[in-house]
Scaffold this motif. Structure first.
Motif, PDB file in Angstrom:
ATOM      1  N   ILE A  80      -9.316  -9.204   4.177  1.00 17.08           N
ATOM      2  CA  ILE A  80      -9.136  -8.084   3.436  1.00 17.08           C
ATOM      3  C   ILE A  80      -8.141  -6.801   3.738  1.00 17.08           C
ATOM      4  CG2 ILE A  80     -10.571  -6.179   2.146  1.00 17.08           C
ATOM      5  CD1 ILE A  80     -12.890  -8.276   2.305  1.00 17.08           C
ATOM      6  N   ILE A  81      -8.226  -6.361   4.966  1.00 18.75           N
ATOM      7  CA  ILE A  81      -7.387  -5.415   5.456  1.00 18.75           C
ATOM      8  C   ILE A  81      -6.096  -5.817   5.698  1.00 18.75           C
ATOM      9  CG2 ILE A  81      -6.672  -4.187   7.342  1.00 18.75           C
ATOM     10  CD1 ILE A  81     -10.010  -3.937   8.215  1.00 18.75           C
ATOM     11  N   GLY A  82      -6.079  -7.157   5.820  1.00 13.81           N
ATOM     12  CA  GLY A  82      -4.617  -7.724   5.857  1.00 13.81           C
ATOM     13  C   GLY A  82      -3.869  -7.778   4.348  1.00 13.81           C
ATOM     14  N   ALA A  83      -4.731  -8.163   3.503  1.00 14.84           N
ATOM     15  CA  ALA A  83      -4.288  -8.256   1.974  1.00 14.84           C
ATOM     16  C   ALA A  83      -3.849  -6.656   1.562  1.00 14.84           C
ATOM     17  CB  ALA A  83      -5.402  -8.766   1.268  1.00 14.84           C
ATOM     18  N   ILE A  84      -4.688  -5.651   1.976  1.00 15.80           N
ATOM     19  CA  ILE A  84      -4.438  -4.335   1.571  1.00 15.80           C
ATOM     20  C   ILE A  84      -3.128  -3.885   2.262  1.00 15.80           C
ATOM     21  CG2 ILE A  84      -5.190  -1.961   1.743  1.00 15.80           C
ATOM     22  CD1 ILE A  84      -8.003  -2.901   1.767  1.00 15.80           C
ATOM     23  N   GLU A  85      -2.886  -4.350   3.794  1.00 18.81           N
ATOM     24  CA  GLU A  85      -1.694  -3.833   4.185  1.00 18.81           C
ATOM     25  C   GLU A  85      -0.457  -4.630   3.421  1.00 18.81           C
ATOM     26  OE1 GLU A  85      -1.328  -1.530   6.122  1.00 18.81           O
ATOM     27  OE2 GLU A  85      -2.659  -1.449   7.762  1.00 18.81           O
ATOM     28  N   LYS A  86      -0.344  -5.776   3.515  1.00 18.61           N
ATOM     29  CA  LYS A  86       0.545  -6.586   3.062  1.00 18.61           C
ATOM     30  C   LYS A  86       0.885  -6.751   1.384  1.00 18.61           C
ATOM     31  CE  LYS A  86       0.457  -9.470   7.067  1.00 18.61           C
ATOM     32  NZ  LYS A  86      -0.723  -8.592   7.793  1.00 18.61           N
ATOM     33  N   GLN A  87      -0.241  -6.835   0.836  1.00 21.46           N
ATOM     34  CA  GLN A  87       0.062  -7.114  -0.549  1.00 21.46           C
ATOM     35  C   GLN A  87      -0.063  -6.043  -1.696  1.00 21.46           C
ATOM     36  OE1 GLN A  87      -2.653 -10.203  -2.079  1.00 21.46           O
ATOM     37  NE2 GLN A  87      -2.562 -11.234   0.066  1.00 21.46           N
ATOM     38  N   VAL A  88      -0.914  -5.096  -1.079  1.00 23.23           N
ATOM     39  CA  VAL A  88      -0.994  -3.963  -1.922  1.00 23.23           C
ATOM     40  C   VAL A  88      -0.117  -2.622  -1.340  1.00 23.23           C
ATOM     41  CG1 VAL A  88      -2.465  -2.026  -3.072  1.00 23.23           C
ATOM     42  CG2 VAL A  88      -3.350  -4.446  -2.646  1.00 23.23           C
ATOM     43  N   GLY A  89      -0.089  -2.521  -0.094  1.00 18.75           N
ATOM     44  CA  GLY A  89       0.401  -1.382   0.737  1.00 18.75           C
ATOM     45  C   GLY A  89      -0.447  -0.113   0.857  1.00 18.75           C
ATOM     46  N   ALA A  90      -1.059  -0.141   2.137  1.00 14.75           N
ATOM     47  CA  ALA A  90      -2.155   0.841   2.426  1.00 14.75           C
ATOM     48  C   ALA A  90      -1.786   2.234   1.942  1.00 14.75           C
ATOM     49  CB  ALA A  90      -2.370   0.714   3.685  1.00 14.75           C
ATOM     50  N   GLU A  91      -0.591   2.608   1.988  1.00 11.43           N
ATOM     51  CA  GLU A  91       0.094   3.954   1.837  1.00 11.43           C
ATOM     52  C   GLU A  91      -0.109   4.398   0.234  1.00 11.43           C
ATOM     53  OE1 GLU A  91       3.348   1.060   1.680  1.00 11.43           O
ATOM     54  OE2 GLU A  91       1.943   1.398   3.036  1.00 11.43           O
TER      55      GLU A  91
END
Length: 457
Positions: free
Chosen positions: A217-228
């Protein structure tokens, strides 16, 4: 404790017994159901078409005189029991004083008092603020508004199997299409759905879910959505309508930690799990998680419509004056009911009562699982427990047997609810004040229902 609970919450004249005097539904209920068909839009469904005349403690009595054991509590709403004395007395006193002014026009003490209680009871010892609203969906809508105002970001992350309401934004957050979303789009943008840590259905097995789910989940937020870009992560600590999915220990804490690290507002949807239901005041507490914002409703006011968002003062106060509110939000009668319900929960120690209910139900359900291979999983916490039904020897969902079991329970005088993305979960939410003998009798009726469905196969 059972006798104390019963004497404090159940009118003596309403017998706490299962009693069937007609078929279910009976003739008077069927007559009312015919009237309903000519007056009520067909899109409004009913789990069980009995028409209620009275309810209290652990029973619901219909217009035909049938008394059913209540394993639904109005979908976790009447945790303190229907017409609980402190709730009823507070409502009567407030109705006699005034019923509405609109807090945004001429405020009143009840709204402030409920916010004070929420700030005191919700997790964390930081400075908090609250707003009062009408429904769980409205609470989630406002939590997202507040998170976006605070972060100046747009994206919101939600999860598979999640349920957050029926408004346009909350339909976008909700995972299940039928009946909640189908035909109602387009939905609000900038919503991103990620896999849920669902141990029973995790692809590599339940024992690996706790390790793999947070990383995925964290990987998907970072890579697919962009945490920023992410304003908020919205999650139910235990999923409700999605099937009472209990994530592995540590999952929520790791997700909350990631949100803190990346400046993302962590929103806990405690609408179904809140107010003692899981054996803590709020389900986040079991994991030691302190959310930035917490959305509550359902059991907050003993059956009256009320909801809230409570959170860190700096986040809640980031919205400009006039940006939050609503005509009926924090209605004075609902506020009075909430104060009565909260006092009842504390006086009767309903967190401990919920733990006892879970300790009673879960072993009985696991013994049922040993006899009935259709039960693929038994799960839950406190008085929020469920069984997931599958085709024996597989994990293939079996919604047909789930429907049959619910109907068999209803015919025998036990009100049960179904749930789950695949419509294959029986969920149990008894009032926290249910007498011990009714809880045990209800579990016995459930066993009879399983036996009858097995024989009919």
């Amino acid at each position: 404790m059972s006798s104390m609970v019963q004497s404090a919450t159940i009118p003596a004249e309403l017998a706490q017994e299962r009693r069937l005097v007609t078929e279910i539904p009976g003739p008077k209920s069927r007559e009312l159901h015919a009237r309903r068909g000519a007056a009520v839009a067909r899109g409004v469904s009913s789990t069980l078409p009995i028409y209620v005349s009275r309810a209290a403690g652990g029973v619901v009595v219909d217009v035909d005189g049938n008394s059913l054991i209540d394993f639904g509590a109005g979908i976790a709403v009447v945790s303190v029991g229907n017409s609980a004395p402190r709730v009823a007395a507070a409502v009567q006193e407030q109705v006699a004083a005034f019923t509405h002014t609109c807090f945004m026009v001429a405020p009143y003490e009840g709204y402030v008092a409920v916010c004070e209680q929420l700030n005191r009871l919700t997790p964390g010892d930081h400075a908090k603020r609250s707003i009062l609203l009408n429904s769980g969906a409205e609470a989630i809508e406002n939590a997202v508004k507040i998170a976006r105002a605070y972060t100046k970001r747009q994206a919101v992350v939600a999860f598979d199997h999640g349920y957050h309401g029926r408004t346009n934004l909350t339909m976008a957050l909700t995972a299940k299409a039928m009946p909640y979303k189908s035909g109602f789009g387009p939905f609000a943008p900038e919503i991103y759905r990620l896999p849920m840590a669902y141990p029973f259905r995790w692809p590599t097995g339940s024992e690996r879910c706790g390790e793999e789910a947070p990383a995925a989940i964290i990987g998907a937020i970072e890579k697919q959505v962009g945490a920023e870009q992410v304003a908020a992560v919205v999650i139910e600590p235990i999923q409700g309508e999605g099937g009472f999915v209990v994530p592995p220990s540590g999952f929520l804490a790791r997700l909350a930690e990631f949100c803190r690290e990346r400046g993302i507002v962590f929103i806990a949807d405690e609408i179904q799990t809140g107010f003692c239901r899981t054996g803590d005041w709020f389900a986040c507490e079991h994991e030691g998680v302190v959310p930035d914002l917490i959305a509550t409703a359902k059991a907050i006011a003993g059956g009256l419509p009320l909801a809230a968002v409570t959170g860190r003062a700096e986040i809640m106060d980031s919205v400009h004056v006039g940006g939050l509110g609503g005509t009926f939000g924090g209605n004075p009668v609902a506020c009075a009911a909430s104060l009565g319900a909260i006092r009842t929960m504390e006086e009767l120690d309903l967190t401990r009562r919920a733990v006892w209910i879970g300790e009673t139900m879960l072993p009985r359900l696991r013994r049922l699982q040993e006899r009935h291979p259709a039960i693929g999983d038994v799960r839950g916490r406190g008085a929020m427990v469920a069984v997931e039904l599958v085709r024996p020897g597989t994990k293939e969902p079996d919604p047909e047997v789930t429907t049959a079991l619910a109907a068999a329970c209803h015919r025998r005088g036990l009100l049960t609810l179904t749930a789950g993305t695949f419509s294959n979960v029986l969920r149990f939410l008894p009032p926290l004040v249910i007498p011990e003998h009714l809880l045990n009798e209800g579990l016995g009726v459930l066993g009879e229902a399983f036996a009858s469905v097995d024989q009919g196969r």
